[in-house]
Design a protein around this motif. Structure first.
Motif, PDB file in Angstrom:
ATOM      1  N   GLY A 167       0.831  -1.202   0.000  1.00 16.21           N
ATOM      2  CA  GLY A 167       0.000   0.000   0.000  1.00 16.21           C
ATOM      3  C   GLY A 167       0.856   1.238   0.000  1.00 16.21           C
ATOM      4  O   GLY A 167       1.906   1.285  -0.637  1.00 16.21           O
ATOM      5  N   LYS A 168       0.441   2.221   0.758  1.00 14.97           N
ATOM      6  CA  LYS A 168       1.181   3.476   0.860  1.00 14.97           C
ATOM      7  C   LYS A 168       1.133   3.964   2.304  1.00 14.97           C
ATOM      8  O   LYS A 168       0.196   3.664   3.050  1.00 14.97           O
ATOM      9  N   SER A 204      -2.646   3.196   3.445  1.00 10.17           N
ATOM     10  CA  SER A 204      -3.732   3.039   2.472  1.00 10.17           C
ATOM     11  C   SER A 204      -3.542   1.743   1.712  1.00 10.17           C
ATOM     12  O   SER A 204      -2.419   1.273   1.515  1.00 10.17           O
ATOM     13  N   LYS A 207      -6.781   0.372  -3.080  1.00 17.02           N
ATOM     14  CA  LYS A 207      -7.992   1.094  -3.462  1.00 17.02           C
ATOM     15  C   LYS A 207      -8.101   2.444  -2.756  1.00 17.02           C
ATOM     16  O   LYS A 207      -9.148   3.082  -2.776  1.00 17.02           O
ATOM     17  N   ASN A 208      -7.005   2.864  -2.121  1.00 15.86           N
ATOM     18  CA  ASN A 208      -6.917   4.154  -1.430  1.00 15.86           C
ATOM     19  C   ASN A 208      -7.829   4.270  -0.206  1.00 15.86           C
ATOM     20  O   ASN A 208      -8.191   5.375   0.191  1.00 15.86           O
ATOM     21  N   ARG A 209      -8.211   3.136   0.382  1.00 11.82           N
ATOM     22  CA  ARG A 209      -8.895   3.161   1.670  1.00 11.82           C
ATOM     23  C   ARG A 209      -7.848   3.328   2.755  1.00 11.82           C
ATOM     24  O   ARG A 209      -6.774   2.710   2.691  1.00 11.82           O
ATOM     25  N   GLU A 210      -8.139   4.133   3.765  1.00 14.98           N
ATOM     26  CA  GLU A 210      -7.120   4.500   4.748  1.00 14.98           C
ATOM     27  C   GLU A 210      -7.488   4.082   6.166  1.00 14.98           C
ATOM     28  O   GLU A 210      -8.663   3.933   6.508  1.00 14.98           O
TER      29      GLU A 210
END
Length: 337
Positions: A167-168, A204, A207-210
């Motif tokens: 992720g990030k 994240s 899908k950019n969910r954090e």
């Protein structure tokens, strides 16, 4: 002489309707000492907030862990009035927080178990928001409804690995700085610098969910799989002494699960003295329509591989912890964090 056949032998499969268990360990030995003077009122706030905000497939276990008669009677009276309370365990002596909760954790059958101190005020949507993190991160094993800016410092090797390779990781604005500020006030010490009330470290997924990286001990929801790698020996400490790290945090990290928190604040640590705003919050919860509560199907666990766990631990111990300021600078954090 035994007569007939035990009906449990012909119907021996355990089937549960409940999907989530909340465990409250209560230690209030008296109501005279200054420290415990208001503890009964604080516990009532805690218990009622759980009852008013939990869906009907939740079950509550209360451990009477060396309590005075007044508190014992209070707990049994709540059990009679509220069906969600299906277990009350009694021990005359204080066995310590970990030993008390493990007496239930090790026999827990629900897929999710929330372990909470008895001075936590739960807010509406705490279950929904916690479930959302598990849904977005099936690799998560521990999720708290209370974010902490310093939670990244503890048992987050697997979480770090995920953030770097799947992720990030980045800083973002704290959604509810008042919640974190109230927490440090409740424990009576300064935990956060001003920057910690402005920014926290989040992870994240693709899908950019954090979610916030890391969390504290005083309230958290675990997958039952986490405790498959927990210590088997009895804990020697009543509180602290590294007990929560050894019995709660490390098993989650070693199992390859992420340790996360919700972006928003959905519970409060009250301390040992109730304040007027706490009763106001509880009054709001009493008027909350429980029919709005939903139950969710939590996705199956997806722990990281053993190799990922080892790499994550190596990175955390040898690189991240030592050079985190440089890494944070790379992420755009100018101030000391």
């Amino acid at each position: 002489m035994r007569q007939g056949i035990n009906p449990s032998k012909t119907d021996n499969r355990i089937q549960l309707e409940s999907t989530h268990r909340v465990i409250l360990s209560v230690y209030i030995p008296n109501l005279e000492e200054e420290y415990f003077k208001h503890a009964e009122k604080v516990f009532k706030l805690c218990l009622e907030s759980v009852l008013y905000t939990s869906h009907d497939k939740t079950r509550i276990s209360i451990i009477i862990n060396g309590c005075c008669k007044e508190v014992e009677q209070l707990i049994y009276s709540y059990k009679e009035d509220y069906p969600l309370i299906d277990q009350v365990f009694y021990t005359k002596e204080n066995l310590g927080k970990i030993n008390a909760i493990y007496s239930i954790v090790k026999s827990n059958l629900e897929p999710l178990v929330t372990i909470s101190d008895s001075d936590v005020l739960f807010l509406k949507d705490w279950q929904d928001e916690t479930y959302a993190v598990f849904e977005n991160f099936p690799e998560a094993g521990m999720v708290s409804p209370v974010p902490s800016s310093k939670g990244y410092l503890y048992s987050t090797g697997s979480t770090l690995y995920y953030g770097l390779f799947k992720g990030k990781i980045r800083f973002r604005d704290v959604q509810d700085p008042e919640g974190m500020d109230n927490f440090q006030k409740s424990v009576g010490s300064k935990l956060y610098d001003p920057i910690h009330l402005q920014k926290y470290l989040v992870i994240s997924n693709p899908k950019n969910r954090e979610a916030v990286i890391g969390c504290g001990h005083f309230v958290g929801t675990f997958r039952k799989e986490v405790f498959e790698k927990s210590p088997t020996k009895v804990c020697e400490f009543r509180v602290q002494g590294g007990s929560e790290e050894a019995y709660l945090d490390d098993p989650n990290d070693r199992s390859g699960f992420l340790r996360l928190a919700t972006l928003g604040n959905f519970a409060y640590h009250m301390g040992n003295t109730p304040a007027p705003w706490m009763w106001d919050k509880l009054a709001d919860l009493k008027s909350f329509e429980k029919s709005n509560l939903q139950t969710y199907s939590i996705p199956s666990a997806k722990p990281l591989s053993k190799l990922a766990v080892l790499v994550g631990k190596f990175l955390w111990v040898n690189l991240f912890y030592r050079f985190r300021r440089q890494f944070f600078g790379f992420l755009g954090m100018k101030e000391k964090y």
